[in-house]
Design a protein around this motif. Structure first.
Motif, short mmCIF file in Angstrom:
data_model
loop_
_atom_site.label_atom_id
_atom_site.label_comp_id
_atom_site.label_asym_id
_atom_site.label_seq_id
_atom_site.Cartn_x
_atom_site.Cartn_y
_atom_site.Cartn_z
N GLY A 31 0.75 -1.03 -0.11
CA GLY A 31 -0.13 -0.05 0.00
C GLY A 31 0.75 1.15 -0.04
O GLY A 31 0.39 2.32 -0.48
N ASP A 32 1.98 1.17 0.52
CA ASP A 32 3.02 2.37 0.80
C ASP A 32 3.33 2.73 -0.81
O ASP A 32 3.65 3.96 -1.19
CB ASP A 32 4.13 2.10 1.52
N ILE A 33 3.76 1.43 -1.55
CA ILE A 33 4.38 1.73 -2.74
C ILE A 33 3.38 2.21 -3.90
O ILE A 33 3.42 3.23 -4.35
CB ILE A 33 4.76 0.51 -3.37
N GLU A 34 2.27 1.68 -3.57
CA GLU A 34 0.80 2.09 -4.51
C GLU A 34 0.28 3.63 -4.20
O GLU A 34 0.18 4.29 -4.94
CB GLU A 34 -0.29 1.15 -4.12
N ALA A 35 0.55 3.81 -2.96
CA ALA A 35 0.26 5.22 -2.56
C ALA A 35 1.25 6.41 -3.16
O ALA A 35 1.09 7.23 -3.48
CB ALA A 35 0.31 5.58 -0.98
N ALA A 36 2.55 5.88 -3.00
CA ALA A 36 3.68 6.59 -3.83
C ALA A 36 3.64 6.74 -5.47
O ALA A 36 3.57 8.04 -5.89
CB ALA A 36 4.92 6.04 -3.41
N ASP A 37 3.08 5.77 -5.94
CA ASP A 37 2.42 5.83 -7.41
C ASP A 37 1.58 6.85 -7.65
O ASP A 37 1.20 7.33 -8.74
CB ASP A 37 2.41 4.35 -7.97
N ALA A 38 0.58 6.83 -6.99
CA ALA A 38 -0.71 7.52 -6.79
C ALA A 38 -0.36 8.99 -6.76
O ALA A 38 -1.15 9.91 -7.40
CB ALA A 38 -1.79 7.21 -5.73
N TYR A 39 0.64 9.27 -6.09
CA TYR A 39 1.15 10.56 -6.00
C TYR A 39 2.07 11.15 -7.06
O TYR A 39 2.42 12.26 -7.06
CB TYR A 39 1.85 10.91 -4.67
N GLY A 40 2.30 10.19 -7.86
CA GLY A 40 3.26 10.58 -9.01
C GLY A 40 4.65 10.11 -8.70
O GLY A 40 5.57 10.85 -9.56
N MET A 41 5.14 9.74 -7.63
CA MET A 41 6.49 9.49 -7.41
C MET A 41 7.09 8.22 -8.11
O MET A 41 6.32 7.20 -8.21
CB MET A 41 6.69 9.17 -5.77
N SER A 42 8.25 8.47 -8.30
CA SER A 42 8.99 7.46 -9.12
C SER A 42 10.31 7.29 -9.00
O SER A 42 10.78 8.61 -8.89
CB SER A 42 8.55 7.14 -10.53
N GLY A 43 11.25 6.28 -9.17
CA GLY A 43 12.54 6.44 -9.32
C GLY A 43 13.16 6.99 -7.94
O GLY A 43 12.80 6.76 -6.96
N TRP A 44 14.17 7.85 -8.07
CA TRP A 44 14.88 8.44 -6.92
C TRP A 44 13.98 8.96 -5.81
O TRP A 44 13.99 8.79 -4.45
CB TRP A 44 15.95 9.22 -7.24
#
Length: 268
Positions: A145-158
């Protein structure tokens, strides 16, 4: 000779400051406490530098082992397997003779035959392998869920690694990593008993404790002193890592915060 004179003569002897010769007779309790404490300088030196440098390699190994690319995953897996699968004592032994052989061909390797650098390299690789496996396990335990939340906020890579993956990995791995730090300091006692020579009898705490045990034929004085120093060092490490652990878990409710627990490392 008073105890203060003994401290002045032998307090920094392990690093070449003070009396050059070790006491030969009339061994006092002050001499044993002072010289064994002087040797602790080397144990702290090896432990701190290996821990600090090994932390970064361990992070890289954990990320490499979790990588989908075989070019990154396989070297990380084999390095972790090699240094976790063989005893540290044997690693010191083979490293010394490897550096000694390289020195004959390439003089640039001469400093590596000394304990201050050669043994440090072994401890660095050893703790990086153990810590890398700890970090890898924590990496796999990061909630999806933490990774999915980061993806939802548009975070990627570094950005995702710095803000989500790395802090969560550290929070999950820190209790086990604290145990690794403690046993790394304990493992430094093997340096001068595994091949790397103590130049001019400038050894670590165990070196001096063994010296007094051999000279007095009474190991029940120097070895408890040595144990007392390491217990004190362990308390300092637990205290410092406990503060960091609280910092990493400051956003969690009190009931859900992980507490540091000491566990015996039987393999090393």
């Amino acid at each position: 000779m008073s105890c203060w004179d003994t401290i002045a003569d032998y307090g920094l002897r392990s690093v070449g400051i003070g009396a050059r010769l070790l006491p030969k007779e009339d061994f006092t309790l002050c001499q044993q406490v002072t010289l064994i404490g002087s040797g602790m300088i080397w144990n702290v030196y090896f432990g701190i530098l290996a821990l600090l440098s090994g932390f970064f390699l361990a992070t890289a190994l954990a990320m490499g082992k979790a990588s989908r690319s075989p070019l990154l995953r396989k070297p990380a897996e084999w390095l972790i397997f090699l240094f976790r699968g063989s005893p540290l004592f044997i690693q010191f032994f083979f490293a010394y003779f490897l550096f000694l052989s390289l020195k004959q061909v390439f003089p640039v390797f001469a400093p590596f035959t000394a304990a201050w650098l050669g043994a440090l390299v072994v401890l660095f690789l050893n703790t990086a392998a153990y810590s890398g496996e700890i970090f890898y396990g924590a990496l796999l335990s990061i909630p999806k869920g933490d990774i999915e939340a980061a993806d939802a906020y548009g975070m990627s890579g570094w950005s995702r690694f710095r803000r989500i993956v790395f802090p969560t990995m550290m929070r999950l791995a820190w209790p086990a990593y604290t145990n690794e730090a403690i046993f790394l300091f304990h493992a430094t006692t093997l340096v001068f008993f595994s091949g790397f020579p103590a130049w001019r009898q400038k050894g670590d705490a165990l070196y001096y404790a063994s010296y007094f045990a051999d000279k007095t034929f009474n190991p029940f004085v120097p070895y408890p002193i040595l144990a007392g120093y390491f217990i004190l060092l362990t308390l300092i490490v637990v205290g410092l890592f406990g503060l960091i652990n609280r910092r990493l878990n400051r956003h969690l409710p009190q009931a859900k915060r992980q507490r540091l627990r000491l566990r015996m490392n039987l393999i090393r």
